[in-house]
Scaffold this motif. Sequence first.
Motif, PDB file in Angstrom:
ATOM      1  N   LYS A  21       0.808  -1.334   0.243  1.00 25.47           N
ATOM      2  CA  LYS A  21      -0.203   0.485   0.092  1.00 25.47           C
ATOM      3  C   LYS A  21       0.605   1.037   0.143  1.00 25.47           C
ATOM      4  O   LYS A  21       1.473   0.988   0.849  1.00 25.47           O
ATOM      5  N   LEU A  22       0.091   2.096  -1.012  1.00 25.55           N
ATOM      6  CA  LEU A  22       1.745   3.122  -0.834  1.00 25.55           C
ATOM      7  C   LEU A  22       0.570   4.495  -0.817  1.00 25.55           C
ATOM      8  O   LEU A  22      -0.116   4.937  -2.117  1.00 25.55           O
ATOM      9  N   LYS A  23       0.526   5.205   0.293  1.00 26.01           N
ATOM     10  CA  LYS A  23      -0.789   5.673  -0.169  1.00 26.01           C
ATOM     11  C   LYS A  23       0.371   7.355   0.142  1.00 26.01           C
ATOM     12  O   LYS A  23       1.501   7.586  -0.307  1.00 26.01           O
ATOM     13  N   TYR A  24      -0.960   8.466  -1.012  1.00 23.13           N
ATOM     14  CA  TYR A  24      -0.232   9.203  -1.729  1.00 23.13           C
ATOM     15  C   TYR A  24       0.609  10.623  -0.701  1.00 23.13           C
ATOM     16  O   TYR A  24       1.782  11.284  -1.594  1.00 23.13           O
ATOM     17  N   GLN A  25       0.540  10.532   0.874  1.00 25.68           N
ATOM     18  CA  GLN A  25       1.824  11.727   1.702  1.00 25.68           C
ATOM     19  C   GLN A  25       2.458  10.819   1.194  1.00 25.68           C
ATOM     20  O   GLN A  25       3.615  11.402   1.981  1.00 25.68           O
ATOM     21  N   ASN A  26       2.803   9.608   1.548  1.00 25.82           N
ATOM     22  CA  ASN A  26       4.764   9.278   1.632  1.00 25.82           C
ATOM     23  C   ASN A  26       4.949   8.994   0.464  1.00 25.82           C
ATOM     24  O   ASN A  26       5.880   9.333   0.098  1.00 25.82           O
ATOM     25  N   LEU A  27       4.332   8.753  -1.023  1.00 24.00           N
ATOM     26  CA  LEU A  27       4.882   8.906  -2.002  1.00 24.00           C
ATOM     27  C   LEU A  27       5.837  10.555  -2.321  1.00 24.00           C
ATOM     28  O   LEU A  27       6.554  11.261  -3.106  1.00 24.00           O
ATOM     29  N   LEU A  28       5.053  11.018  -1.765  1.00 23.90           N
ATOM     30  CA  LEU A  28       5.271  12.678  -1.614  1.00 23.90           C
ATOM     31  C   LEU A  28       6.589  13.427  -0.919  1.00 23.90           C
ATOM     32  O   LEU A  28       6.744  14.413  -1.433  1.00 23.90           O
ATOM     33  N   ILE A  29       6.592  12.118  -0.402  1.00 22.19           N
ATOM     34  CA  ILE A  29       8.184  12.770   0.001  1.00 22.19           C
ATOM     35  C   ILE A  29       9.140  11.470  -0.509  1.00 22.19           C
ATOM     36  O   ILE A  29      10.695  11.285   0.423  1.00 22.19           O
ATOM     37  N   THR A  30       8.899  11.031  -1.637  1.00 24.83           N
ATOM     38  CA  THR A  30       9.571  10.619  -2.100  1.00 24.83           C
ATOM     39  C   THR A  30      11.076  10.955  -3.182  1.00 24.83           C
ATOM     40  O   THR A  30      10.426  12.071  -3.602  1.00 24.83           O
ATOM     41  N   ALA A  31      12.194  10.814  -3.372  1.00 24.31           N
ATOM     42  CA  ALA A  31      13.224  11.212  -4.280  1.00 24.31           C
ATOM     43  C   ALA A  31      13.261  10.465  -4.702  1.00 24.31           C
ATOM     44  O   ALA A  31      14.185   9.394  -4.580  1.00 24.31           O
ATOM     45  N   ASP A  32      13.432  10.364  -6.078  1.00 28.24           N
ATOM     46  CA  ASP A  32      14.213   9.425  -7.281  1.00 28.24           C
ATOM     47  C   ASP A  32      13.587   7.682  -6.275  1.00 28.24           C
ATOM     48  O   ASP A  32      15.234   7.526  -6.574  1.00 28.24           O
ATOM     49  N   THR A  33      12.689   7.233  -5.967  1.00 26.78           N
ATOM     50  CA  THR A  33      12.605   6.208  -5.128  1.00 26.78           C
ATOM     51  C   THR A  33      12.152   4.718  -6.198  1.00 26.78           C
ATOM     52  O   THR A  33      11.417   5.335  -6.682  1.00 26.78           O
ATOM     53  N   ARG A  34      13.274   3.355  -5.841  1.00 29.97           N
ATOM     54  CA  ARG A  34      12.952   2.390  -7.108  1.00 29.97           C
ATOM     55  C   ARG A  34      12.004   1.656  -6.447  1.00 29.97           C
ATOM     56  O   ARG A  34      12.209   1.584  -5.169  1.00 29.97           O
ATOM     57  N   ILE A  35      10.941   1.353  -6.939  1.00 25.76           N
ATOM     58  CA  ILE A  35       9.448   0.799  -6.681  1.00 25.76           C
ATOM     59  C   ILE A  35       9.314  -0.726  -7.477  1.00 25.76           C
ATOM     60  O   ILE A  35       9.158  -0.398  -8.672  1.00 25.76           O
ATOM     61  N   ASN A  36       9.631  -1.647  -6.268  1.00 24.73           N
ATOM     62  CA  ASN A  36       9.607  -2.924  -7.362  1.00 24.73           C
ATOM     63  C   ASN A  36       8.106  -3.069  -7.882  1.00 24.73           C
ATOM     64  O   ASN A  36       6.937  -2.762  -7.012  1.00 24.73           O
ATOM     65  N   THR A  37       7.547  -3.806  -9.377  1.00 24.07           N
ATOM     66  CA  THR A  37       6.220  -3.730  -9.076  1.00 24.07           C
ATOM     67  C   THR A  37       5.427  -5.322  -9.682  1.00 24.07           C
ATOM     68  O   THR A  37       6.739  -6.326  -9.236  1.00 24.07           O
ATOM     69  N   LEU A  38       4.861  -5.814  -9.232  1.00 23.01           N
ATOM     70  CA  LEU A  38       4.101  -7.134  -9.706  1.00 23.01           C
ATOM     71  C   LEU A  38       4.943  -8.069 -10.472  1.00 23.01           C
ATOM     72  O   LEU A  38       4.567  -9.420 -11.247  1.00 23.01           O
ATOM     73  N   ALA A  39       5.489  -6.740 -11.950  1.00 25.21           N
ATOM     74  CA  ALA A  39       5.815  -7.123 -13.433  1.00 25.21           C
ATOM     75  C   ALA A  39       7.713  -7.956 -13.295  1.00 25.21           C
ATOM     76  O   ALA A  39       7.826  -7.746 -13.721  1.00 25.21           O
ATOM     77  N   ASP A  40       7.709  -7.292 -11.420  1.00 27.04           N
ATOM     78  CA  ASP A  40       9.422  -7.317 -10.893  1.00 27.04           C
ATOM     79  C   ASP A  40       9.955  -6.407 -11.776  1.00 27.04           C
ATOM     80  O   ASP A  40      11.046  -6.640 -12.602  1.00 27.04           O
ATOM     81  N   GLU A  41       9.675  -5.242 -12.558  1.00 28.69           N
ATOM     82  CA  GLU A  41       9.879  -4.446 -12.910  1.00 28.69           C
ATOM     83  C   GLU A  41       9.720  -3.081 -12.109  1.00 28.69           C
ATOM     84  O   GLU A  41       9.387  -3.453 -11.522  1.00 28.69           O
ATOM     85  N   PHE A  42      10.823  -2.624 -12.284  1.00 30.60           N
ATOM     86  CA  PHE A  42      11.326  -1.561 -11.003  1.00 30.60           C
ATOM     87  C   PHE A  42      10.771   0.204 -12.292  1.00 30.60           C
ATOM     88  O   PHE A  42      10.572   0.470 -12.761  1.00 30.60           O
ATOM     89  N   LEU A  43       9.712   1.057 -11.428  1.00 32.47           N
ATOM     90  CA  LEU A  43       9.241   1.918 -11.142  1.00 32.47           C
ATOM     91  C   LEU A  43      10.138   3.512 -10.379  1.00 32.47           C
ATOM     92  O   LEU A  43      10.873   2.867  -9.483  1.00 32.47           O
ATOM     93  N   THR A  44      10.413   4.573 -10.781  1.00 30.19           N
ATOM     94  CA  THR A  44      10.861   5.213 -10.285  1.00 30.19           C
ATOM     95  C   THR A  44       9.879   6.752  -9.726  1.00 30.19           C
ATOM     96  O   THR A  44       9.607   6.627 -10.305  1.00 30.19           O
ATOM     97  N   VAL A  45       9.889   6.810  -8.265  1.00 31.51           N
ATOM     98  CA  VAL A  45       9.209   7.832  -8.217  1.00 31.51           C
ATOM     99  C   VAL A  45       9.291   8.737  -7.233  1.00 31.51           C
ATOM    100  O   VAL A  45      10.633   8.731  -6.771  1.00 31.51           O
ATOM    101  N   ASP A  46       9.305   9.690  -7.696  1.00 24.70           N
ATOM    102  CA  ASP A  46       9.090  11.377  -7.194  1.00 24.70           C
ATOM    103  C   ASP A  46       8.685  12.040  -6.612  1.00 24.70           C
ATOM    104  O   ASP A  46       7.649  12.165  -7.956  1.00 24.70           O
TER     105      ASP A  46
END
Length: 208
Positions: A109-134
């Motif tokens: 579970k990724l709450k929006y308020q937690n995503l707002l404090i990310t800084a080029d954070t790599r997050i794995n997905t169910l595809a086993d491929e990464f997203l970068t969130v900032d």
Amino acid sequence: FKFTVEDSGIIAANNATVLVADIPASNGVIHIIDAVLSSCKPLSEVAAENGLTAYLSAIEANPSFLDLISEAGPPKTLFVPTNDAFAAVPGLADLDQDLLLEKHTVGNKLKYQNLLITADTRINTLADEFLTVDGRTGDVLVTPTVAGGPSTVITAELAPFAGHYLEDVGLFTCADVIHVVDKVFALDAQVPPPSPPPPPASPSPPPP
């Protein structure tokens, strides 16, 4: 909750039927019903009610993905592209649809308020491929995308998404999260490899 009165006089509340109505209580009345009420809805209903018809078509055409996100486990986060985002993807039908849906799904579970404090954070997905969130700009930006540039979360925590169905109580859980995004995420196979570094500069000739 939605209450309806059928022609037979039976009163229904969401998926439950009122068995005994208007039992007096000190602070109101009590209605006895035959099922547990839940405000959560299946993913397909949430997508349909919010006009996300392209995503709805994708999940309905790929029942194995629905089976995957319905498995027991921690709450999940779905990044759902808009209809325009899907329409902007060339050759969409030729892509691995299950893998593409999984690339838009995170296994926690990724709450929006937690995503707002990310800084080029790599997050794995169910595809086993990464997203970068900032989130440093004040918006939540996600890469990579098919169209290039970041995808922006334009509607956060759209609705309670009913992920897991609890057979013992006949109730959907209500912990999963949906964020609507304006671009479709790219699969790793769609991302061009980085440009090679420039060749090293030739050493200067020694002075005469």
